[in-house]
Design an enzyme around this catalytic site. Sequence first.
Site, PDB file in Angstrom:
ATOM      1  N   CYS A   1      35.812  -5.631  23.939  1.00 40.79           N
ATOM      2  CA  CYS A   1      34.981  -5.949  22.787  1.00 40.79           C
ATOM      3  C   CYS A   1      35.637  -5.482  21.490  1.00 40.79           C
ATOM      4  O   CYS A   1      35.528  -4.312  21.115  1.00 40.79           O
ATOM      5  CB  CYS A   1      33.605  -5.314  22.943  1.00 40.79           C
ATOM      6  SG  CYS A   1      32.544  -5.585  21.516  1.00 40.79           S
TER       7      CYS A   1
ATOM      8  N   CYS B   1      33.246  -4.091  18.907  1.00 40.53           N
ATOM      9  CA  CYS B   1      32.773  -2.721  19.129  1.00 40.53           C
ATOM     10  C   CYS B   1      33.866  -1.697  18.850  1.00 40.53           C
ATOM     11  O   CYS B   1      33.605  -0.636  18.294  1.00 40.53           O
ATOM     12  CB  CYS B   1      32.341  -2.517  20.586  1.00 40.53           C
ATOM     13  SG  CYS B   1      31.463  -3.882  21.316  1.00 40.53           S
ATOM     14  N   ASP B   2      35.089  -1.998  19.267  1.00 38.33           N
ATOM     15  CA  ASP B   2      36.121  -0.967  19.296  1.00 38.33           C
ATOM     16  C   ASP B   2      37.290  -1.180  18.339  1.00 38.33           C
ATOM     17  O   ASP B   2      38.153  -0.303  18.211  1.00 38.33           O
ATOM     18  CB  ASP B   2      36.684  -0.846  20.722  1.00 38.33           C
ATOM     19  CG  ASP B   2      35.591  -0.480  21.719  1.00 38.33           C
ATOM     20  OD1 ASP B   2      34.691   0.282  21.330  1.00 38.33           O
ATOM     21  OD2 ASP B   2      35.632  -0.962  22.861  1.00 38.33           O
TER      22      ASP B   2
END
Length: 320
Positions: free
Chosen positions: A142, A145-146
């Site tokens: 992701c 997200c990261d």
Amino acid sequence: MTAPDTVQQVVIIGSGPAGLTAAIYAARANLEPLVVEGVVEGGPTGGQLTLTTDVENYPGFAEGVMGPELILQMRMQAERFGTSFVTEDIVKTNLDQRPFTLETASGGTIATHALIVATGAKPRRLEIPGEEELWGAGVSACATCDGFFFRDKHVVVVGGGDSAMEEAIFLTKFASKVTVVHRRDELRASQILQDRAFANERIEFVWNAVPTEVNGTDGQVSSLTLKDTRTGEVQDLPADGLFLAIGHIPNTWLFDGSLETDDDGYLVVEEPTTRTNVAGVFACGDVMDHTYRQAVTAAATGCKAAIDAERWLAAGGAEG
Ligand code: NAP
């Protein structure tokens, strides 16, 4: 496990665009649907759209819309017409007898006459040494997200589809260099995303290669071992991060043995309806669609599932 107090008319498992659209339609048909969210182990409530940023191809948003915002709007729309939500992991289903029962992780039981399965799909993994050990320490599925953690670093994206291109483009906001590693010499991604990726000077491509090992130093990703898919030649590619974008696996384990799946594990429905092999159980979204897998097609099948469930209940299916 506690006995259920009431039997729901319709329970929807999953709260992505398919589940929420089913909820909107079922609620407007006065079925007072219950949406069970949080069913995907380690996955987000609201499905994969909550992991994306801009959604540019959902009709009705000329300037695009953020994935989480789109989901929030669908959820509020479903609530407005009388949908209830429960955030619980379902750990077991019993579809052999009616009403159907679902067991939750906290020991509760939900009973329902009709069931709509909208459990979506989860990111596929490479299943190579180092991937599991370094998950969250440089390995991710992701970028939204990261990606932030890779400012001025070199990251690798594996895959050649739309997700891979989107992830690579997104990651150039942070990373100094993004290398896309693809197992063939042409991409599967749509032309518009290919063009954007090729035009981005921070993105490089390694063709005809697959990672065979993720290597770490001090518990963080430091390089990948790549194998040439034609020659078998092996090389080491230094990298700080690895983002997987190699497709998805449908979330069907809850229904093992009771609902029919195809060779790739997707739920089988009686086209053009959303009926599964169990009367009263309907499937929609990515858990049954391996062809289109778009937010708008997921929403469309969610609509079909709610209408199918409504008609089945109205025809006395639950008594049959
Ligand atoms: P996908 O289209 O299935 O692409 C997966 C990619 O990973 C393919 O290039 C495949 O290679 C590669 N791959 C699969 N298994 C691999 C393995 N074990 N090792 C190395 N490479 C592997 O998946 P996706 O990109 O997640 O897209 C899924 C669906 O969502 C598609 O329908 C896509 O159009 C849609 N989507 C749309 C958008 C958008 O419209 N903005 C954004 C994201 C996703 P091969 O090409 O050789 O098979």
